[in-house]
Design an enzyme around this catalytic site. Structure first.
Site, mmCIF file in Angstrom:
data_model
loop_
_atom_site.group_PDB
_atom_site.id
_atom_site.type_symbol
_atom_site.label_atom_id
_atom_site.label_comp_id
_atom_site.label_asym_id
_atom_site.label_seq_id
_atom_site.Cartn_x
_atom_site.Cartn_y
_atom_site.Cartn_z
ATOM 1 N N LYS A 198 0.797 -1.234 0.000
ATOM 2 C CA LYS A 198 0.000 0.000 0.000
ATOM 3 C C LYS A 198 0.829 1.284 0.000
ATOM 4 C CE LYS A 198 -3.929 -1.727 2.586
ATOM 5 N NZ LYS A 198 -4.903 -1.326 3.547
ATOM 6 N N GLU B 230 -2.046 -1.272 9.715
ATOM 7 C CA GLU B 230 -1.471 -0.394 8.685
ATOM 8 C C GLU B 230 -2.400 0.790 8.402
ATOM 9 O OE1 GLU B 230 0.239 -2.518 5.265
ATOM 10 O OE2 GLU B 230 0.633 -4.175 6.622
ATOM 11 N N HIS C 62 -1.964 5.294 9.136
ATOM 12 C CA HIS C 62 -2.265 6.430 8.248
ATOM 13 C C HIS C 62 -3.032 7.531 8.976
ATOM 14 C CE1 HIS C 62 -1.037 4.897 4.292
ATOM 15 N NE2 HIS C 62 -1.436 3.716 4.703
HETATM 16 P P1 NAD Z 1 -3.039 -10.570 8.752
HETATM 17 O O1 NAD Z 1 -2.529 -9.865 9.936
HETATM 18 O O2 NAD Z 1 -4.446 -11.089 8.786
HETATM 19 O O3 NAD Z 1 -2.105 -11.814 8.383
HETATM 20 C C1 NAD Z 1 -0.730 -11.689 8.243
HETATM 21 C C2 NAD Z 1 -0.128 -13.085 8.072
HETATM 22 O O4 NAD Z 1 1.282 -12.924 7.856
HETATM 23 C C3 NAD Z 1 -0.272 -13.990 9.287
HETATM 24 O O5 NAD Z 1 -0.552 -15.305 8.857
HETATM 25 C C4 NAD Z 1 1.124 -13.959 9.922
HETATM 26 O O6 NAD Z 1 1.433 -15.154 10.629
HETATM 27 C C5 NAD Z 1 1.986 -13.830 8.682
HETATM 28 N N1 NAD Z 1 3.314 -13.301 8.981
HETATM 29 C C6 NAD Z 1 3.639 -12.195 9.692
HETATM 30 N N2 NAD Z 1 4.974 -12.064 9.770
HETATM 31 C C7 NAD Z 1 5.514 -13.111 9.095
HETATM 32 C C8 NAD Z 1 6.834 -13.551 8.828
HETATM 33 N N3 NAD Z 1 7.885 -12.877 9.264
HETATM 34 N N4 NAD Z 1 7.000 -14.691 8.120
HETATM 35 C C9 NAD Z 1 5.949 -15.390 7.657
HETATM 36 N N5 NAD Z 1 4.672 -15.025 7.864
HETATM 37 C C10 NAD Z 1 4.454 -13.898 8.582
HETATM 38 O O7 NAD Z 1 -2.813 -9.619 7.476
HETATM 39 P P2 NAD Z 1 -3.888 -9.183 6.395
HETATM 40 O O8 NAD Z 1 -4.899 -8.304 7.053
HETATM 41 O O9 NAD Z 1 -4.297 -10.377 5.623
HETATM 42 O O10 NAD Z 1 -3.025 -8.181 5.447
HETATM 43 C C11 NAD Z 1 -1.927 -8.590 4.669
HETATM 44 C C12 NAD Z 1 -1.392 -7.405 3.867
HETATM 45 O O11 NAD Z 1 -2.288 -7.058 2.821
HETATM 46 C C13 NAD Z 1 -1.197 -6.120 4.671
HETATM 47 O O12 NAD Z 1 0.088 -5.620 4.426
HETATM 48 C C14 NAD Z 1 -2.241 -5.176 4.132
HETATM 49 O O13 NAD Z 1 -1.853 -3.824 4.158
HETATM 50 C C15 NAD Z 1 -2.362 -5.652 2.702
HETATM 51 N N6 NAD Z 1 -3.644 -5.232 2.113
HETATM 52 C C16 NAD Z 1 -3.624 -4.618 0.895
HETATM 53 C C17 NAD Z 1 -4.811 -4.177 0.306
HETATM 54 C C18 NAD Z 1 -4.807 -3.530 -1.040
HETATM 55 O O14 NAD Z 1 -5.880 -3.256 -1.572
HETATM 56 N N7 NAD Z 1 -3.674 -3.244 -1.647
HETATM 57 C C19 NAD Z 1 -6.025 -4.361 0.977
HETATM 58 C C20 NAD Z 1 -6.025 -5.021 2.194
HETATM 59 C C21 NAD Z 1 -4.816 -5.447 2.750
#
Ligand code: NAD
Length: 334
Positions: free
Chosen positions: A127, A197, A201
């Site tokens: 993002k 995240e 912001h």
């Molecule tokens: P979440 O917190 O639900 O899940 C994160 C996962 O990553 C967990 O399974 C955790 O165990 C794993 N993880 C964390 N650190 C790790 C490491 N060092 N090694 C291996 N695995 C690790 O996250 P989420 O809400 O699914 O979001 C994921 C990403 O997607 C975020 O960065 C968010 O900003 C991004 N996102 C982007 C958009 C978009 O439209 N561009 C929209 C929503 C979310």
């Protein structure tokens, strides 16, 4: 490269098995052109050559806290990403559904892939503009490594940025790109990283502060706001992506939205408005609005796999390096 290789399903890995990672796995399950073979979370990883079982992975993750507990195919590790890519290099491409906390985390994951000598396709749903700038700076090293990287392949940035690029073609000058998103999730804990995240912001918060917040502190903040996060003028990489795609200078791009963490319904319809002047001198606005029934997960993960598919095509044609979702069309996955 033989033709047989191209008719086989693309072997896909998902890094991160939280809200988006789990939704991504669910999306892949009925697909013919892609097979989900690898997964990692913070505590472990799992690999199965003929495809991972969604139900088993979800149960293992929720009951035992990590996919690393999966019998016979899982391993627990505090360096799960490194171990997975070194143990099982035969994965064609990965969706990085990982938190970008700290802001340099995604770049460090990419370095793990390069250090392991892995070659293939990576897509992220990153993002922040500053995080994407760091990745774009890795173009040369990604080329040398033989990695095809597509960045900003979620919803915003991603689907909406690409839509803005298409919409801009009606104009000879683009005045403004306005992205407004509405996200409704019933429970913030299903998307911890996304919510942290987003908090980063908000006025008065930094990425470091949001990362350091305990779950209780996040819950207390959401209690104060009645579960609503209102975000304005966000540091979102849509601006950089549209500038690089030649659409408009980045200061003409504005991103904001509302996240409701207590209801699955969207608080408003996610849309992008592209205003410009046509060759006849008319000022007009195109609006592209997402259906309210489509969830954040559907719009992010569907798009990510469309770009992973496109990335596989580039990779097979011998192109490596980094491009953004505003420079490439996603390719539908059957
Ligand atoms: P979440 O917190 O639900 O899940 C994160 C996962 O990553 C967990 O399974 C955790 O165990 C794993 N993880 C964390 N650190 C790790 C490491 N060092 N090694 C291996 N695995 C690790 O996250 P989420 O809400 O699914 O979001 C994921 C990403 O997607 C975020 O960065 C968010 O900003 C991004 N996102 C982007 C958009 C978009 O439209 N561009 C929209 C929503 C979310």
């Amino acid at each position: 490269m033989n033709s047989k290789q191209h008719t086989e399903a693309i072997n896909v890995g998902i890094l991160g098995f939280g809200g988006l990672g789990q939704a991504a796995a669910q999306i892949l399950t009925p697909k013919q052109q892609m097979q989900w073979v690898a997964v990692a979370d913070q505590k472990g990883y799992a690999y199965q050559q003929d495809g991972l079982n969604l139900r088993e992975c979800l149960d293992c993750s929720s009951n035992q806290g990590s996919v690393g507990h999966l019998e016979g195919i899982g391993a627990l590790s505090s360096t799960s990403i490194r171990d997975l890519i070194r143990q099982h290099p035969e994965v064609d491409g990965y969706f990085l559904a990982l938190p970008n906390l700290p802001n340099t985390f995604m770049a460090s994951v990419v370095k793990e892939f390069m250090d392991a000598g892995w070659q293939g396709v990576l897509v992220d749903a990153l993002k922040r503009t500053s995080a994407m700038e760091e990745l774009l700076g890795m173009d040369e090293v990604l080329k040398e490594a033989g990695i095809t990287y597509l960045t900003g392949c979620g919803a915003t940035p991603g689907l909406l940025t690409a839509a803005a690029t298409v919409a801009a073609q009606s104009y000879t000058e683009i005045h403004e790109v306005n992205i407004t998103f509405g996200v409704g999730i019933a429970n913030w804990e299903a998307y911890r990283a996304t919510i942290r995240e987003d908090i980063a912001h908000m006025p008065g918060y930094t990425v470091e502060q949001a990362k350091a917040m305990t779950d209780e502190e996040v819950a207390a903040l959401l209690e104060e706001t009645n579960g609503i996060l209102k975000l304005e003028n966000m540091e979102h990489a849509d601006d950089l992506m549209l500038e690089l795609a030649g659409i408009c200078p980045r200061d003409r791009v504005c991103v904001g939205g509302i996240v409701d963490t207590r209801h699955a319904e969207k608080p408003l319809s996610t849309n992008v408005q592209v205003t410009g002047r046509t060759f006849e001198g008319k000022i007009s606005t195109h609006t592209f609005t997402l259906g309210n029934e489509t969830s954040m997960a559907a719009n992010v993960c569907g798009t990510a796999f469309g770009y992973l598919h496109a990335g596989i095509d580039f990779y097979r044609r011998g192109w490596s390096g980094i491009m953004t979702a505003a420079e490439v069309m996603p390719k539908f996955v059957h």
